[in-house]
Design a protein around this motif. Structure first.
Motif, PDB file in Angstrom:
ATOM      1  N   LEU A  39      23.339 -12.813  17.521  1.00  0.00           N
ATOM      2  CA  LEU A  39      24.401 -13.699  16.825  1.00  0.00           C
ATOM      3  C   LEU A  39      23.602 -13.910  15.548  1.00  0.00           C
ATOM      4  N   LYS A  40      22.326 -14.206  15.398  1.00  0.00           N
ATOM      5  CA  LYS A  40      21.855 -14.336  13.994  1.00  0.00           C
ATOM      6  C   LYS A  40      22.254 -13.046  12.985  1.00  0.00           C
ATOM      7  N   ASN A  41      21.875 -11.905  13.793  1.00  0.00           N
ATOM      8  CA  ASN A  41      22.091 -10.609  13.116  1.00  0.00           C
ATOM      9  C   ASN A  41      21.515 -10.366  11.630  1.00  0.00           C
ATOM     10  N   ASN A  91      27.609 -18.900   1.585  1.00  0.00           N
ATOM     11  CA  ASN A  91      28.234 -17.765   1.050  1.00  0.00           C
ATOM     12  C   ASN A  91      27.302 -16.726   0.858  1.00  0.00           C
ATOM     13  N   THR A  92      26.184 -16.776   1.091  1.00  0.00           N
ATOM     14  CA  THR A  92      25.410 -15.578   1.248  1.00  0.00           C
ATOM     15  C   THR A  92      25.402 -14.637   2.503  1.00  0.00           C
ATOM     16  N   TYR A  93      26.010 -15.079   3.424  1.00  0.00           N
ATOM     17  CA  TYR A  93      26.099 -14.476   4.976  1.00  0.00           C
ATOM     18  C   TYR A  93      27.484 -13.494   4.931  1.00  0.00           C
ATOM     19  N   ASN A  94      27.370 -12.714   5.432  1.00  0.00           N
ATOM     20  CA  ASN A  94      28.297 -11.928   6.133  1.00  0.00           C
ATOM     21  C   ASN A  94      29.074 -12.627   7.550  1.00  0.00           C
ATOM     22  N   PRO A  95      30.380 -12.483   7.687  1.00  0.00           N
ATOM     23  CA  PRO A  95      31.012 -12.886   8.669  1.00  0.00           C
ATOM     24  C   PRO A  95      30.277 -12.727  10.043  1.00  0.00           C
ATOM     25  N   ASN A  96      29.736 -11.350  10.024  1.00  0.00           N
ATOM     26  CA  ASN A  96      28.914 -11.118  11.368  1.00  0.00           C
ATOM     27  C   ASN A  96      27.763 -11.555  11.398  1.00  0.00           C
ATOM     28  N   GLN A  97      27.300 -12.513  10.572  1.00  0.00           N
ATOM     29  CA  GLN A  97      26.120 -13.277  10.554  1.00  0.00           C
ATOM     30  C   GLN A  97      26.283 -14.803  10.841  1.00  0.00           C
ATOM     31  N   LEU A  98      27.593 -15.076  11.062  1.00  0.00           N
ATOM     32  CA  LEU A  98      28.136 -16.495  11.107  1.00  0.00           C
ATOM     33  C   LEU A  98      28.513 -16.586  12.639  1.00  0.00           C
ATOM     34  N   LEU A  99      28.288 -15.717  13.693  1.00  0.00           N
ATOM     35  CA  LEU A  99      29.169 -15.681  14.989  1.00  0.00           C
ATOM     36  C   LEU A  99      28.748 -16.924  15.887  1.00  0.00           C
ATOM     37  N   PHE A 100      27.497 -17.470  15.650  1.00  0.00           N
ATOM     38  CA  PHE A 100      27.159 -18.587  16.409  1.00  0.00           C
ATOM     39  C   PHE A 100      28.142 -19.898  16.199  1.00  0.00           C
ATOM     40  N   LYS A 101      28.267 -20.293  14.757  1.00  0.00           N
ATOM     41  CA  LYS A 101      29.306 -21.078  14.625  1.00  0.00           C
ATOM     42  C   LYS A 101      30.916 -20.704  14.898  1.00  0.00           C
ATOM     43  N   ALA A 102      31.186 -19.287  14.644  1.00  0.00           N
ATOM     44  CA  ALA A 102      32.521 -18.728  15.025  1.00  0.00           C
ATOM     45  C   ALA A 102      32.810 -19.023  16.406  1.00  0.00           C
ATOM     46  N   GLU A 161      34.582 -36.722   7.003  1.00  0.00           N
ATOM     47  CA  GLU A 161      35.038 -36.699   8.113  1.00  0.00           C
ATOM     48  C   GLU A 161      34.041 -37.211   9.296  1.00  0.00           C
ATOM     49  N   ALA A 162      32.785 -36.954   8.938  1.00  0.00           N
ATOM     50  CA  ALA A 162      31.796 -37.623  10.039  1.00  0.00           C
ATOM     51  C   ALA A 162      31.665 -39.041  10.080  1.00  0.00           C
ATOM     52  N   ILE A 163      32.208 -39.735   8.947  1.00  0.00           N
ATOM     53  CA  ILE A 163      31.865 -41.110   9.212  1.00  0.00           C
ATOM     54  C   ILE A 163      32.662 -41.820  10.412  1.00  0.00           C
ATOM     55  N   GLY A 164      32.258 -42.607  10.961  1.00  0.00           N
ATOM     56  CA  GLY A 164      32.571 -43.344  12.016  1.00  0.00           C
ATOM     57  C   GLY A 164      32.753 -42.457  13.483  1.00  0.00           C
ATOM     58  N   LYS A 165      32.463 -41.307  13.434  1.00  0.00           N
ATOM     59  CA  LYS A 165      32.607 -40.558  14.633  1.00  0.00           C
ATOM     60  C   LYS A 165      31.522 -40.390  15.217  1.00  0.00           C
ATOM     61  N   ASP A 166      31.960 -39.918  16.869  1.00  0.00           N
ATOM     62  CA  ASP A 166      30.744 -39.611  17.769  1.00  0.00           C
ATOM     63  C   ASP A 166      30.449 -38.353  17.802  1.00  0.00           C
ATOM     64  N   ILE A 167      29.310 -37.824  17.350  1.00  0.00           N
ATOM     65  CA  ILE A 167      29.028 -36.274  17.002  1.00  0.00           C
ATOM     66  C   ILE A 167      28.203 -35.888  18.038  1.00  0.00           C
ATOM     67  N   LEU A 168      28.429 -34.607  18.500  1.00  0.00           N
ATOM     68  CA  LEU A 168      27.576 -33.796  19.258  1.00  0.00           C
ATOM     69  C   LEU A 168      27.184 -32.555  18.118  1.00  0.00           C
ATOM     70  N   LEU A 169      25.968 -32.590  17.783  1.00  0.00           N
ATOM     71  CA  LEU A 169      25.368 -31.597  17.020  1.00  0.00           C
ATOM     72  C   LEU A 169      24.834 -30.255  17.749  1.00  0.00           C
ATOM     73  N   ILE A 170      25.088 -29.225  17.488  1.00  0.00           N
ATOM     74  CA  ILE A 170      24.635 -28.061  18.003  1.00  0.00           C
ATOM     75  C   ILE A 170      24.108 -27.317  17.251  1.00  0.00           C
ATOM     76  N   ASP A 171      22.874 -26.445  17.747  1.00  0.00           N
ATOM     77  CA  ASP A 171      21.932 -25.525  17.177  1.00  0.00           C
ATOM     78  C   ASP A 171      21.657 -24.356  18.265  1.00  0.00           C
ATOM     79  N   ASP A 172      21.176 -23.205  17.810  1.00  0.00           N
ATOM     80  CA  ASP A 172      20.831 -22.302  18.634  1.00  0.00           C
ATOM     81  C   ASP A 172      19.569 -22.432  19.320  1.00  0.00           C
ATOM     82  N   ILE A 173      18.601 -22.902  18.778  1.00  0.00           N
ATOM     83  CA  ILE A 173      17.134 -23.141  19.416  1.00  0.00           C
ATOM     84  C   ILE A 173      16.487 -24.511  18.700  1.00  0.00           C
ATOM     85  N   TYR A 174      16.068 -25.314  19.537  1.00  0.00           N
ATOM     86  CA  TYR A 174      15.422 -26.399  19.329  1.00  0.00           C
ATOM     87  C   TYR A 174      14.036 -26.150  19.416  1.00  0.00           C
ATOM     88  N   THR A 175      13.172 -26.539  18.273  1.00  0.00           N
ATOM     89  CA  THR A 175      11.640 -26.412  18.237  1.00  0.00           C
ATOM     90  C   THR A 175      11.248 -27.856  17.704  1.00  0.00           C
TER      91      THR A 175
END
Length: 208
Positions: A39-41, A91-102, A161-175
């Motif tokens: 997915l990082k590609n 804007n430096t990534y190709n779409p196939n390098q942004l597949l995690f978010k997609a 749009e993040a103001i006042g929201k309950d947010i779940l933040l997602i990442d691929d790997i936590y270190t």
């Protein structure tokens, strides 16, 4: 899926409720989420489309299984889902390098009204150091700063749009020792999020 706590430190002003799917320790570790490499590609891989699609399907299956349980444990409705951006400007990534978010976006569309799509609410505009690439690679310039307190606010646009929201933040790997996730969480708190929780596919196995 396993719950854990991201502890307050110099990057983060409060403890954060967090979850991860599996341990991450390299390809030799049993059950290591190796599909994340696809997915990082990164340029030195250049995976074929068939392998990228397989990785997306595996990731999607995990999200559709784990996120409803995360929602149940957090018990806040709806949860706005944001994604930690990649290290370089968007804007430096190709779409196939942004597949995690997609793929996260596809999962949210399938999961329905308990989640809202904030996957574009943190967008990198200035390059930072890619921390998982430590050796020089042909055709890849690993420019930008290493993590520092406030790097997310300095290098990203964060939607109002993040103001006042309950947010779940997602990442691929936590270190724990990198602090990119801690800083991103703090940036959402500073923006005015009502609450922030965290979910990662892999949590790095550390020797200390």
């Amino acid at each position: 899926m396993t719950p854990f706590t991201i502890a307050q430190n110099n990057y983060l002003t409060q403890n954060i409720q967090a979850f991860y799917h599996t341990d991450f320790g390299g390809t030799q570790l049993p059950n290591n989420p190796n599909f994340l490499y696809k997915l990082k590609n990164d340029p030195h891989h250049n995976w074929p489309n068939s392998r990228l699609q397989e990785a997306q399907q595996e990731f999607l299956r995990i999200l559709l299984f784990d996120l409803p349980e995360v929602f149940r444990q957090i018990n806040k409705n709806p949860l706005m889902v944001c994604v930690v951006p990649r290290a370089k400007a968007e804007n430096t990534y190709n779409p196939n390098q942004l597949l995690f978010k997609a793929t996260v976006r596809i999962a949210l569309n399938r999961l329905g009204n308990n989640f809202t799509d904030g996957t574009n609410f943190i967008e990198r505009h200035t390059n930072t150091k890619t921390t998982h690439i430590r050796q020089a690679m042909d055709g890849f310039i690993n420019d930008g700063s290493n993590p520092y307190v406030g790097i997310t606010n300095a290098t990203c646009h964060i939607s109002n749009e993040a103001i006042g929201k309950d947010i779940l933040l997602i990442d691929d790997i936590y270190t724990r020792t990198v602090n990119i996730d801690e800083d991103a969480i703090q940036s959402l708190i500073d923006k005015g999020a009502n609450s922030v929780s965290f979910y990662a596919i892999g949590k790095t196995v550390l020797n200390h």
